[in-house]
Design a protein around this motif. Structure first.
Motif, PDB file in Angstrom:
ATOM      1  N   VAL A  52       6.459  17.519  -4.829  1.00  0.00           N
ATOM      2  CA  VAL A  52       6.550  16.139  -4.349  1.00  0.00           C
ATOM      3  C   VAL A  52       8.026  15.816  -4.229  1.00  0.00           C
ATOM      4  CG1 VAL A  52       6.170  13.714  -4.900  1.00  0.00           C
ATOM      5  CG2 VAL A  52       4.349  15.372  -5.278  1.00  0.00           C
ATOM      6  N   ASP A  53       8.471  15.565  -3.001  1.00  0.00           N
ATOM      7  CA  ASP A  53       9.880  15.329  -2.711  1.00  0.00           C
ATOM      8  C   ASP A  53      10.095  13.834  -2.497  1.00  0.00           C
ATOM      9  OD1 ASP A  53      12.517  15.362  -1.928  1.00  0.00           O
ATOM     10  OD2 ASP A  53      12.296  17.166  -0.686  1.00  0.00           O
ATOM     11  N   ALA A  54      10.790  13.205  -3.433  1.00  0.00           N
ATOM     12  CA  ALA A  54      11.062  11.768  -3.318  1.00  0.00           C
ATOM     13  C   ALA A  54      11.981  11.457  -2.151  1.00  0.00           C
ATOM     14  CB  ALA A  54      11.672  11.255  -4.618  1.00  0.00           C
ATOM     15  N   ARG A  55      12.751  12.449  -1.694  1.00  0.00           N
ATOM     16  CA  ARG A  55      13.664  12.229  -0.572  1.00  0.00           C
ATOM     17  C   ARG A  55      12.908  12.043   0.738  1.00  0.00           C
ATOM     18  NH1 ARG A  55      17.045  17.558  -2.008  1.00  0.00           N
ATOM     19  NH2 ARG A  55      14.867  18.246  -2.023  1.00  0.00           N
ATOM     20  N   GLN A  56      11.732  12.657   0.851  1.00  0.00           N
ATOM     21  CA  GLN A  56      10.939  12.510   2.072  1.00  0.00           C
ATOM     22  C   GLN A  56      10.412  11.088   2.252  1.00  0.00           C
ATOM     23  OE1 GLN A  56       7.895  15.506   1.761  1.00  0.00           O
ATOM     24  NE2 GLN A  56       9.207  17.107   2.625  1.00  0.00           N
ATOM     25  N   TYR A  57      10.287  10.358   1.153  1.00  0.00           N
ATOM     26  CA  TYR A  57       9.781   8.991   1.214  1.00  0.00           C
ATOM     27  C   TYR A  57      10.907   7.960   1.267  1.00  0.00           C
ATOM     28  CZ  TYR A  57       5.321  11.104  -0.089  1.00  0.00           C
ATOM     29  OH  TYR A  57       4.183  11.872  -0.120  1.00  0.00           O
ATOM     30  N   ALA A  92       0.818  -1.216   0.000  1.00  0.00           N
ATOM     31  CA  ALA A  92       0.000   0.000   0.000  1.00  0.00           C
ATOM     32  C   ALA A  92       0.854   1.270   0.000  1.00  0.00           C
ATOM     33  CB  ALA A  92      -0.928   0.007   1.218  1.00  0.00           C
ATOM     34  N   LEU A  93       2.132   1.170   0.363  1.00  0.00           N
ATOM     35  CA  LEU A  93       2.985   2.359   0.456  1.00  0.00           C
ATOM     36  C   LEU A  93       3.182   3.056  -0.899  1.00  0.00           C
ATOM     37  CD1 LEU A  93       5.672   1.153   3.032  1.00  0.00           C
ATOM     38  CD2 LEU A  93       3.671   2.603   3.424  1.00  0.00           C
ATOM     39  N   PRO A  94       3.556   2.329  -1.977  1.00  0.00           N
ATOM     40  CA  PRO A  94       3.673   3.030  -3.260  1.00  0.00           C
ATOM     41  C   PRO A  94       2.354   3.593  -3.767  1.00  0.00           C
ATOM     42  CG  PRO A  94       3.909   0.665  -3.557  1.00  0.00           C
ATOM     43  CD  PRO A  94       3.965   0.919  -2.088  1.00  0.00           C
ATOM     44  N   VAL A  95       1.237   2.906  -3.461  1.00  0.00           N
ATOM     45  CA  VAL A  95      -0.068   3.446  -3.845  1.00  0.00           C
ATOM     46  C   VAL A  95      -0.321   4.769  -3.112  1.00  0.00           C
ATOM     47  CG1 VAL A  95      -2.554   3.018  -3.868  1.00  0.00           C
ATOM     48  CG2 VAL A  95      -0.965   1.142  -4.315  1.00  0.00           C
ATOM     49  N   TYR A  96       0.049   4.820  -1.849  1.00  0.00           N
ATOM     50  CA  TYR A  96      -0.100   6.054  -1.065  1.00  0.00           C
ATOM     51  C   TYR A  96       0.767   7.171  -1.633  1.00  0.00           C
ATOM     52  CZ  TYR A  96       0.358   9.247   2.903  1.00  0.00           C
ATOM     53  OH  TYR A  96       0.386  10.361   3.705  1.00  0.00           O
ATOM     54  N   VAL A 114      19.963  15.648  -6.236  1.00  0.00           N
ATOM     55  CA  VAL A 114      19.573  16.847  -6.973  1.00  0.00           C
ATOM     56  C   VAL A 114      18.838  16.426  -8.231  1.00  0.00           C
ATOM     57  CG1 VAL A 114      20.403  18.935  -8.130  1.00  0.00           C
ATOM     58  CG2 VAL A 114      21.561  18.114  -6.071  1.00  0.00           C
ATOM     59  N   PRO A 115      17.641  16.985  -8.513  1.00  0.00           N
ATOM     60  CA  PRO A 115      16.888  17.914  -7.670  1.00  0.00           C
ATOM     61  C   PRO A 115      16.149  17.230  -6.512  1.00  0.00           C
ATOM     62  CG  PRO A 115      15.656  17.467  -9.647  1.00  0.00           C
ATOM     63  CD  PRO A 115      16.952  16.727  -9.800  1.00  0.00           C
ATOM     64  N   GLY A 116      15.843  15.950  -6.657  1.00  0.00           N
ATOM     65  CA  GLY A 116      15.191  15.224  -5.574  1.00  0.00           C
ATOM     66  C   GLY A 116      13.700  15.461  -5.465  1.00  0.00           C
ATOM     67  N   LYS A 117      13.203  16.480  -6.128  1.00  0.00           N
ATOM     68  CA  LYS A 117      11.780  16.795  -6.054  1.00  0.00           C
ATOM     69  C   LYS A 117      11.327  17.413  -7.371  1.00  0.00           C
ATOM     70  CE  LYS A 117      12.573  21.347  -3.956  1.00  0.00           C
ATOM     71  NZ  LYS A 117      12.251  22.235  -2.810  1.00  0.00           N
ATOM     72  N   ALA A 118      10.014  17.426  -7.558  1.00  0.00           N
ATOM     73  CA  ALA A 118       9.406  18.056  -8.732  1.00  0.00           C
ATOM     74  C   ALA A 118       8.328  19.009  -8.243  1.00  0.00           C
ATOM     75  CB  ALA A 118       8.817  17.007  -9.668  1.00  0.00           C
TER      76      ALA A 118
END
Length: 245
Positions: free
Chosen positions: A167-172, A136-140, A180-184
């Motif tokens: 949306v920051d992939a580093r937070q997950y 369920a984590l990737p769905v979330y 870098v950039p780590g987010k969009a």
């Protein structure tokens, strides 16, 4: 004996509970493994394209994805064999077998084997419950990403506010904090959400999550079936028709 009576007696020897559980398990594992494998591949592609510019930033994630894909291969093989074994055990211990094939002999080995299947299936159901929660984590993650993109589409007339939506992939934990950039953010994120790769990955994770749920239902059905089969063997053993192997 007529053909109709013969067919009805043969159908009466089918363990329908185990058969339904086997079909559920096959379909659930096929969904989970097939869609999960492809979703992991597409996730690596999305991270590489939009969230990380340096190979070193996502090399660890790539290794983890590869490891999980190998685990998926093992899961598919294991559950295919285990479901076949449980179905065979269901045919062996079904109460209708006594009526179909004559006097049923409940052996000590048969009762021990059935009790072993109960324990193994129960442990697998508990472990798969963790897999179901983990899937369920990737769905979330993609749900939050899709909700953010929807908000950006609504606020297209205020660019200043749009650029603050990210949306920051580093937070997950998908990337290290120095990536870098780590987010969009803003329109870049909106563009990502409109790509075919993003939509397909989101749908694949949902299908994998559904497959995990179907597999969990199959394991619970197997638990009920094997418990009933064991009770039948115990009952037959108490009637004195058992024999030690």
């Amino acid at each position: 004996m007529g053909c109709y009576d013969c067919c009805m007696r043969c159908l009466g020897g089918v363990p329908y509970c185990s058969l339904v559980a086997t079909l559920l398990c096959f379909s659930g594992i096929a969904l989970f493994c097939g869609c999960g494998h492809q979703a992991l591949t597409e996730t690596e592609r999305l991270i590489e394209t939009y969230f990380a510019r340096n190979l070193q930033d996502y090399i660890t994630l790539a290794y983890i994805i590869q490891y999980f894909q190998y685990v998926i291969y093992g899961l598919a093989s294991f559950f295919f064999l285990y479901c076949i074994v449980l179905l065979a055990e269901g045919f062996y211990t079904t109460s209708a077998a006594k009526q179909t094939f004559g006097e049923f002999r409940s052996t000590m080995c048969g009762r021990c084997l059935s009790s072993s299947f109960i324990v193994m299936t129960y442990i697998l159901a508990v472990l798969w419950l963790l897999v179901f929660a983990f899937s369920a984590l990737p769905v979330y993650f993609f749900y939050n990403m899709d909700a953010t993109c929807h908000t950006i589409d609504v606020l297209t007339e205020t660019p200043a506010s749009i650029n603050q939506l990210c949306v920051d992939a580093r937070q997950y934990g998908l990337l290290p904090w120095n990536a870098v950039p780590g987010k969009a953010c803003g329109m870049t994120l909106s563009t990502v959400c409109k790509t075919r790769e993003y939509r397909m990955t989101y749908d694949l994770y949902i299908a994998a999550f559904a497959g995990a749920g179907i597999t969990l239902l199959a394991l619970l059905t197997y638990t009920v079936s094997t418990t009933y089969n064991f009770a039948v063997l115990r009952y037959l053993g108490r009637k004195g028709i058992g024999a030690r192997c």
